[in-house]
Design a protein around this motif. Structure first.
Motif, short mmCIF file in Angstrom:
data_model
loop_
_atom_site.label_atom_id
_atom_site.label_comp_id
_atom_site.label_asym_id
_atom_site.label_seq_id
_atom_site.Cartn_x
_atom_site.Cartn_y
_atom_site.Cartn_z
N TYR A 15 0.71 -1.38 0.03
CA TYR A 15 0.00 -0.06 -0.06
C TYR A 15 1.01 1.34 0.16
O TYR A 15 1.64 1.35 0.78
CB TYR A 15 -1.04 -0.06 1.32
N ARG A 16 0.43 2.01 -0.84
CA ARG A 16 1.15 3.45 -1.10
C ARG A 16 0.12 4.49 -1.09
O ARG A 16 -0.89 4.28 -2.12
CB ARG A 16 2.07 3.74 -2.01
N SER A 17 -0.07 5.42 -0.28
CA SER A 17 -0.97 6.54 -0.34
C SER A 17 -0.80 7.42 -1.40
O SER A 17 0.42 7.42 -2.06
CB SER A 17 -0.96 7.43 1.02
N VAL A 18 -1.85 8.13 -1.87
CA VAL A 18 -1.52 9.14 -2.95
C VAL A 18 -0.56 10.04 -2.68
O VAL A 18 0.39 10.31 -3.70
CB VAL A 18 -2.81 9.86 -3.39
N SER A 19 -0.38 10.51 -1.66
CA SER A 19 0.76 11.75 -1.37
C SER A 19 1.97 10.94 -1.19
O SER A 19 3.08 11.67 -1.72
CB SER A 19 0.46 12.15 0.24
N VAL A 76 6.98 5.29 -17.79
CA VAL A 76 6.90 4.01 -18.24
C VAL A 76 6.73 2.97 -17.21
O VAL A 76 5.97 1.82 -17.35
CB VAL A 76 8.19 3.45 -19.04
N TYR A 77 7.38 3.16 -16.11
CA TYR A 77 7.44 2.23 -14.81
C TYR A 77 6.63 2.66 -13.62
O TYR A 77 6.50 1.69 -12.92
CB TYR A 77 8.91 1.96 -14.66
N VAL A 78 6.33 3.93 -13.49
CA VAL A 78 5.87 4.44 -12.46
C VAL A 78 4.68 5.24 -12.55
O VAL A 78 4.45 5.99 -13.45
CB VAL A 78 6.75 5.36 -11.44
N GLN A 124 2.94 8.30 -3.15
CA GLN A 124 2.96 8.31 -4.54
C GLN A 124 3.67 9.29 -5.32
O GLN A 124 4.53 9.02 -6.17
CB GLN A 124 1.81 7.49 -5.23
N GLU A 125 3.28 10.37 -4.83
CA GLU A 125 4.08 11.64 -5.29
C GLU A 125 5.46 11.84 -5.07
O GLU A 125 6.21 12.12 -5.92
CB GLU A 125 3.15 12.91 -4.66
N GLN A 126 5.75 11.41 -3.91
CA GLN A 126 7.13 11.52 -3.59
C GLN A 126 7.89 10.28 -4.25
O GLN A 126 9.22 10.57 -5.08
CB GLN A 126 7.18 10.90 -1.99
N VAL A 127 7.24 9.12 -4.68
CA VAL A 127 7.85 8.00 -5.66
C VAL A 127 8.05 8.50 -6.72
O VAL A 127 9.23 8.53 -7.52
CB VAL A 127 6.91 6.76 -5.47
#
Length: 276
Positions: A137-141, A170-172, A143-146
């Motif tokens: 699980y990753r929150s939307v916030s 392509v990958y994220v 995911q922004e960092q990722v």
């Protein structure tokens, strides 16, 4: 015996010989005719058998189609484990259910996949595969960092800003468009892969663990979410490490028919619309 009598006898014998020969030829012709007719009858019989067999096969195919249709008519797309998240279907943190679970000590997931994952991990271990979770699980916030970190890493590797963004895309998944927001997705490899210091790359499928996941994950309700050859549909490159929970019956149907989740949802919607 007179010469006339001898001549008469010779003529009689010649006539008898001709008659016998004709009868023999006639019998031979009749035998051949019977043989040809028998072969023709046999061929017709075989063709009938083949025709009947073809009908039976068609009947089996119709039965399979009917079975599939019945299954698809009963699929409930409102179930959370069938939620579609991609470029066209964004996800918000508000959609995440309150009830969650933990796997591998500290990885948060949707509660429904805790038991299936544990069973899959145990089955893999029995086959000598030591599965290890990399991400769930990753929150939307988050995911922004990722996403931003990936762009930054690509720039540091020598790419331009545009190249870095294109490579990341392509990958994220973009924030709000990642399956990891749902708690239903797992990035999964094995201990040997981690020990070798390798990342999430397509070559993972060449390992025993990658092949095991590909062959067995559906038995526990998971699918390879971004399969090879379906990039134009998912808009994500092949990821043999990324599995998604959809339930056992759905996973077996999707995998068995070589579908993506997008294709499955579209097919279900079509079948159910035709029914109504």
């Amino acid at each position: 015996m007179s010469k006339k009598i001898l001549v008469s006898l010779a003529l009689l014998m010649a006539v008898m010989l001709i008659i016998n020969r004709k009868e023999a030829m006639s019998q031979e012709h009749d035998n051949k005719t019977v043989s040809v007719k028998q072969e023709q009858t046999k061929e017709v019989s075989n063709n009938k058998g083949a025709s009947n067999q073809s009908i039976d096969t068609t009947s089996d195919n119709e039965q399979t189609t009917s079975t599939d249709k019945k299954f698809l008519e009963q699929v409930d797309l409102s179930r959370y484990d069938l939620i579609l998240v991609n470029d066209s279907h964004a996800f918000s943190d508000e959609q995440l259910p309150a009830v969650t679970g933990i796997i591998d000590s500290n990885y948060q997931v949707h509660a429904d996949l805790v038991t299936p994952y544990q069973k899959m991990k145990e089955a893999a271990a029995a086959d000598g595969i030591s599965l290890r979770v990399v991400s769930t699980y990753r929150s939307v916030s988050y995911q922004e960092q990722v996403y931003e970190q990936s762009i930054s890493d690509n720039i540091n590797a020598g790419m331009s800003q545009q190249e870095a963004e294109e490579e990341t895309a392509v990958y994220v998944a973009e924030p709000g468009k990642s399956e990891h927001h749902t708690g239903l997705a797992i990035d999964l490899v094995d201990q040997l892969w981690l020990d070798a210091g390798k990342g999430l790359v397509p070559e993972f499928i060449e390992t025993a663990a990658g092949k095991w996941i590909d062959e067995h994950c559906a038995e526990f309700g998971f699918i390879i979410r971004f399969p090879k050859g379906k990039e134009e549909i998912t808009n994500i490159n092949y990821e043999p490490w990324h599995i998604r929970y959809v339930g056992v019956e759905n996973a077996k149907y999707i995998t068995g028919n070589q579908l993506t989740l997008e294709e499955f949802v579209e097919l279900v919607e079509k079948i159910q619309k035709e029914k109504n």
